[in-house]
Scaffold this motif. Sequence first.
Motif, PDB file in Angstrom:
ATOM      1  N   SER A  29       0.844  -1.193   0.000  1.00  0.00           N
ATOM      2  CA  SER A  29       0.000   0.000   0.000  1.00  0.00           C
ATOM      3  C   SER A  29       0.879   1.241   0.000  1.00  0.00           C
ATOM      4  O   SER A  29       2.058   1.190   0.333  1.00  0.00           O
ATOM      5  CB  SER A  29      -0.926   0.013   1.218  1.00  0.00           C
ATOM      6  N   ASN A  30       0.291   2.331  -0.418  1.00  0.00           N
ATOM      7  CA  ASN A  30       0.934   3.630  -0.279  1.00  0.00           C
ATOM      8  C   ASN A  30       0.657   4.089   1.145  1.00  0.00           C
ATOM      9  O   ASN A  30      -0.459   3.942   1.634  1.00  0.00           O
ATOM     10  CB  ASN A  30       0.353   4.636  -1.275  1.00  0.00           C
ATOM     11  N   PRO A  38      -4.635   1.976  -1.470  1.00  0.00           N
ATOM     12  CA  PRO A  38      -4.170   0.930  -2.387  1.00  0.00           C
ATOM     13  C   PRO A  38      -3.197   1.476  -3.435  1.00  0.00           C
ATOM     14  O   PRO A  38      -3.206   2.660  -3.752  1.00  0.00           O
ATOM     15  CB  PRO A  38      -5.439   0.426  -3.057  1.00  0.00           C
ATOM     16  N   VAL A  39      -2.393   0.585  -3.959  1.00  0.00           N
ATOM     17  CA  VAL A  39      -1.435   0.911  -4.997  1.00  0.00           C
ATOM     18  C   VAL A  39      -2.089   0.698  -6.357  1.00  0.00           C
ATOM     19  O   VAL A  39      -2.795  -0.282  -6.564  1.00  0.00           O
ATOM     20  CB  VAL A  39      -0.187   0.010  -4.871  1.00  0.00           C
ATOM     21  N   ASP A  73       7.445   3.275 -10.532  1.00  0.00           N
ATOM     22  CA  ASP A  73       8.375   3.888  -9.590  1.00  0.00           C
ATOM     23  C   ASP A  73       7.876   3.740  -8.155  1.00  0.00           C
ATOM     24  O   ASP A  73       6.672   3.643  -7.906  1.00  0.00           O
ATOM     25  CB  ASP A  73       8.539   5.380  -9.902  1.00  0.00           C
ATOM     26  N   TYR A  74       8.830   3.756  -7.247  1.00  0.00           N
ATOM     27  CA  TYR A  74       8.535   3.683  -5.817  1.00  0.00           C
ATOM     28  C   TYR A  74       9.400   4.728  -5.125  1.00  0.00           C
ATOM     29  O   TYR A  74      10.621   4.746  -5.285  1.00  0.00           O
ATOM     30  CB  TYR A  74       8.862   2.279  -5.295  1.00  0.00           C
ATOM     31  N   TYR A  75       8.774   5.625  -4.394  1.00  0.00           N
ATOM     32  CA  TYR A  75       9.477   6.691  -3.697  1.00  0.00           C
ATOM     33  C   TYR A  75       9.340   6.505  -2.195  1.00  0.00           C
ATOM     34  O   TYR A  75       8.273   6.143  -1.704  1.00  0.00           O
ATOM     35  CB  TYR A  75       8.897   8.068  -4.059  1.00  0.00           C
ATOM     36  N   VAL A  76      10.419   6.787  -1.489  1.00  0.00           N
ATOM     37  CA  VAL A  76      10.403   6.826  -0.031  1.00  0.00           C
ATOM     38  C   VAL A  76      10.998   8.171   0.361  1.00  0.00           C
ATOM     39  O   VAL A  76      12.127   8.487   0.000  1.00  0.00           O
ATOM     40  CB  VAL A  76      11.229   5.682   0.594  1.00  0.00           C
ATOM     41  N   ILE A  77      10.228   8.957   1.072  1.00  0.00           N
ATOM     42  CA  ILE A  77      10.675  10.277   1.522  1.00  0.00           C
ATOM     43  C   ILE A  77      10.477  10.321   3.031  1.00  0.00           C
ATOM     44  O   ILE A  77       9.389   9.995   3.528  1.00  0.00           O
ATOM     45  CB  ILE A  77       9.868  11.403   0.846  1.00  0.00           C
ATOM     46  N   ILE A  79       6.896   8.922   3.904  1.00  0.00           N
ATOM     47  CA  ILE A  79       5.987   8.692   2.781  1.00  0.00           C
ATOM     48  C   ILE A  79       6.544   7.559   1.943  1.00  0.00           C
ATOM     49  O   ILE A  79       7.729   7.576   1.584  1.00  0.00           O
ATOM     50  CB  ILE A  79       5.856   9.954   1.907  1.00  0.00           C
ATOM     51  N   LYS A  80       5.729   6.582   1.641  1.00  0.00           N
ATOM     52  CA  LYS A  80       6.093   5.481   0.743  1.00  0.00           C
ATOM     53  C   LYS A  80       4.996   5.405  -0.300  1.00  0.00           C
ATOM     54  O   LYS A  80       3.843   5.130   0.027  1.00  0.00           O
ATOM     55  CB  LYS A  80       6.217   4.177   1.517  1.00  0.00           C
ATOM     56  N   ILE A  81       5.366   5.696  -1.544  1.00  0.00           N
ATOM     57  CA  ILE A  81       4.342   5.758  -2.581  1.00  0.00           C
ATOM     58  C   ILE A  81       4.832   5.119  -3.881  1.00  0.00           C
ATOM     59  O   ILE A  81       5.967   5.309  -4.298  1.00  0.00           O
ATOM     60  CB  ILE A  81       3.880   7.213  -2.825  1.00  0.00           C
ATOM     61  N   HIS A  82       3.955   4.335  -4.474  1.00  0.00           N
ATOM     62  CA  HIS A  82       4.184   3.724  -5.779  1.00  0.00           C
ATOM     63  C   HIS A  82       3.486   4.610  -6.806  1.00  0.00           C
ATOM     64  O   HIS A  82       2.363   5.045  -6.570  1.00  0.00           O
ATOM     65  CB  HIS A  82       3.556   2.329  -5.838  1.00  0.00           C
ATOM     66  N   THR A  83       4.134   4.859  -7.926  1.00  0.00           N
ATOM     67  CA  THR A  83       3.505   5.697  -8.947  1.00  0.00           C
ATOM     68  C   THR A  83       3.499   4.987 -10.299  1.00  0.00           C
ATOM     69  O   THR A  83       4.344   4.147 -10.584  1.00  0.00           O
ATOM     70  CB  THR A  83       4.219   7.056  -9.097  1.00  0.00           C
TER      71      THR A  83
END
Length: 134
Positions: free
Chosen positions: A31-32, A48-49, A55-59, A83-87
């Motif tokens: 999950s994001n 949900p992703v 791409d996957y970002y971790v900030i 923040i963990k987000i898949h784009t």
Amino acid sequence: MLLYFIYQQSESYKDTFMDLISKGKFENDVSNTLTMKEGNSSYTFECPVTPHCEDYYVIQHYKINTIQNIPSDERWKHAEASIKIHTSNRDTKDSNISNKINDVLREILDRVSADHKKKIIKNTKKEINHNLNV
């Protein structure tokens, strides 16, 4: 009258587990997430992703005074926000997020590259030898 009981051994949990694995139906629990700390609590938002992400970002954001005496591998526990987000390029909102993150990275690169005291260090991946004799 004689009663005959046929004893049938019940299936073990390992057999059940292996049966489930062999069917190949796995849940995707990725999950994001956005986690923020407020006082002694933290709050996590999950969503949900989008399928087929590229791409996957971790900030993460830290306060220096909070982590200065914390070992680097333990600092994640003290993040003010994470923040963990898949784009996905197929989703307009995701593309906007990716573009804005790219803009921030370019801004940071501009700042760092303009520093006349900067150093450039090249790191190369080292091949791991898995054939260790113990």
